[in-house]
Write an enzyme that holds these catalytic residues in place. Sequence first.
Site, PDB file in Angstrom:
ATOM      1  NE  ARG A 261      24.262  62.658  73.623  1.00  0.00           N
ATOM      2  CZ  ARG A 261      23.424  61.885  72.914  1.00  0.00           C
ATOM      3  NH1 ARG A 261      22.157  62.175  72.829  1.00  0.00           N
ATOM      4  NH2 ARG A 261      23.874  60.811  72.301  1.00  0.00           N
ATOM      5  CG  HIS A 265      25.583  63.855  69.154  1.00  0.00           C
ATOM      6  ND1 HIS A 265      26.663  63.668  69.984  1.00  0.00           N
ATOM      7  CD2 HIS A 265      26.072  64.339  67.988  1.00  0.00           C
ATOM      8  CE1 HIS A 265      27.771  64.026  69.339  1.00  0.00           C
ATOM      9  NE2 HIS A 265      27.433  64.433  68.132  1.00  0.00           N
ATOM     10  CE1 TYR A 274      21.074  57.956  70.857  1.00  0.00           C
ATOM     11  CE2 TYR A 274      20.594  58.734  68.636  1.00  0.00           C
ATOM     12  CZ  TYR A 274      21.036  58.981  69.921  1.00  0.00           C
ATOM     13  OH  TYR A 274      21.452  60.233  70.275  1.00  0.00           O
TER      14      TYR A 274
HETATM   15  C1  LIG Z   1      37.340  62.036  64.095  1.00  0.00           C
HETATM   16  C2  LIG Z   1      35.846  62.193  64.088  1.00  0.00           C
HETATM   17  N1  LIG Z   1      35.069  61.146  63.796  1.00  0.00           N
HETATM   18  C3  LIG Z   1      33.735  61.272  63.801  1.00  0.00           C
HETATM   19  C4  LIG Z   1      33.161  62.469  64.106  1.00  0.00           C
HETATM   20  C5  LIG Z   1      31.644  62.609  64.129  1.00  0.00           C
HETATM   21  N2  LIG Z   1      31.255  62.712  65.540  1.00  0.00           N
HETATM   22  C6  LIG Z   1      30.994  63.909  66.100  1.00  0.00           C
HETATM   23  S1  LIG Z   1      30.645  63.765  67.723  1.00  0.00           S
HETATM   24  C7  LIG Z   1      30.771  62.098  67.688  1.00  0.00           C
HETATM   25  C8  LIG Z   1      30.518  61.269  68.909  1.00  0.00           C
HETATM   26  C9  LIG Z   1      31.409  61.605  70.045  1.00  0.00           C
HETATM   27  O1  LIG Z   1      30.987  60.914  71.176  1.00  0.00           O
HETATM   28  P1  LIG Z   1      31.673  61.067  72.579  1.00  0.00           P
HETATM   29  O2  LIG Z   1      33.151  61.132  72.421  1.00  0.00           O
HETATM   30  O3  LIG Z   1      31.121  60.027  73.462  1.00  0.00           O
HETATM   31  O4  LIG Z   1      31.210  62.522  73.069  1.00  0.00           O
HETATM   32  P2  LIG Z   1      29.745  63.117  73.249  1.00  0.00           P
HETATM   33  O5  LIG Z   1      29.382  63.781  71.942  1.00  0.00           O
HETATM   34  O6  LIG Z   1      28.829  62.024  73.635  1.00  0.00           O
HETATM   35  O7  LIG Z   1      29.857  64.153  74.326  1.00  0.00           O
HETATM   36  C10 LIG Z   1      31.108  61.664  66.411  1.00  0.00           C
HETATM   37  C11 LIG Z   1      31.305  60.238  66.024  1.00  0.00           C
HETATM   38  C12 LIG Z   1      34.007  63.563  64.397  1.00  0.00           C
HETATM   39  N3  LIG Z   1      33.536  64.767  64.737  1.00  0.00           N
HETATM   40  N4  LIG Z   1      35.351  63.390  64.411  1.00  0.00           N
END
Ligand SMILES: Cc1ncc(C[n+]2csc(CCOP(=O)(O)OP(=O)(O)O)c2C)c(N)n1
Length: 367
Positions: A261, A265, A274
């Site tokens: 990415r 985020h 980070y």
């Molecule tokens: C169940 C839940 N826990 C925490 C969050 C907060 N949250 C939103 S996106 C994210 C990270 C997701 O990372 P990843 O699965 O690697 O996908 P990326 O965003 O990097 O594409 C988090 C922890 C959420 N939306 N849902």
Amino acid sequence: MERTRGWCAFITVLGKRRPPDPEELGLDREILLRMYRLMVLTRVLDRYILRLQRMGRVALYAETMGEEAAMVGSALALQPEDVVFPTYRELGVYIARGVPVSELLDRNLYTVDDPLKGHEFAVFGDRRFNIVPAPTPVSTQIPLAVGYALAFKIRGEKRLAVTYFGDGATSKGDFHEGINFASVYKPPVVFICLNNQYAISTPVSRQTGAATIAQKAIAYGLNGFRVDGNDVIAMYLVSMSVFEKVRDGGDPVLIEAVTYRLGAHTTSDDPKRYRSEEEVQQWMKRDPVDRMRAYLIAKGVIDEEGDNALWSEIEALVSAEVERALAKPGLDPEVIFEDVYAEPTPQLREQIDEFRQQLRAEKVMRE
Ligand SMILES: Cc1ncc(C[n+]2csc(CCOP(=O)(O)OP(=O)(O)O)c2C)c(N)n1
């Protein structure tokens, strides 16, 4: 492509060795240009939505930059009847599925034509494109895709359910429950992990002790493939081969697309807190759009002039759509109460009345 049980295959079409000619890959000029065009469109639209967010016109946006190849390459290998279960980040998947730029802008800008009428964080979903709206809770789309695929199997329909998710999602129970269920009932489902190295601030090294995400398939008796996710051709070829086999009754498969990415985020995040600039610069050198451009130029599929013309054309197209979308009126605030219940519940009716009173009071105060 190596299809080994118990091991993940490393695929690099554009690796250090001589890049193969399109004919060796069985790809014609038309499909290569289509991949590139869709990646450029994704990149340009992504940059526009980010700027619109900075102008205060978009509430929140999850950037796509850097992940275009993994998204476009895999989605182009799908058939229209296949059903996609994406996350909030898959702009390249929506574009490759044929969702018009105008609708994506209506969604992000919550215009009067927003197909989801202002509901939820700006994610897209529509029956016409067989895209299920992305959930905000991480990973909940995974078991849904497995259930959908099981329905295809029971009905004897030759369709796939394909779910996208990030590296962070593989730590959730939904991922393990979904893939375990799939390993037992073997419905036509493909799991695509876009391993972009981070789940917000958590690096993949803190997400799992396993060397790869692809190898997690092995524990479930399934095949896992680890693909260079910044190589659109590799993503396309692996996806084509996997989708064909699964559609023909093969076992479910997990594809790990190794990518990065490049942006934040979401627009609420500051990645400088980070990760180092040096790390980002290293991945910039592997920018999937630049890589495809270099390949197409090296193979004579496109020249510098043609490339400049393509970027100008797409820039003009997106900019015109942005202008059109910005000129549209916004949604009627009351639509937020629609499309949840067929008939509003008594509590909801009360809330609607209260909301109307508040809107009237605000109007009086403005006047
Ligand atoms: C169940 C839940 N826990 C925490 C969050 C907060 N949250 C939103 S996106 C994210 C990270 C997701 O990372 P990843 O699965 O690697 O996908 P990326 O965003 O990097 O594409 C988090 C922890 C959420 N939306 N849902």
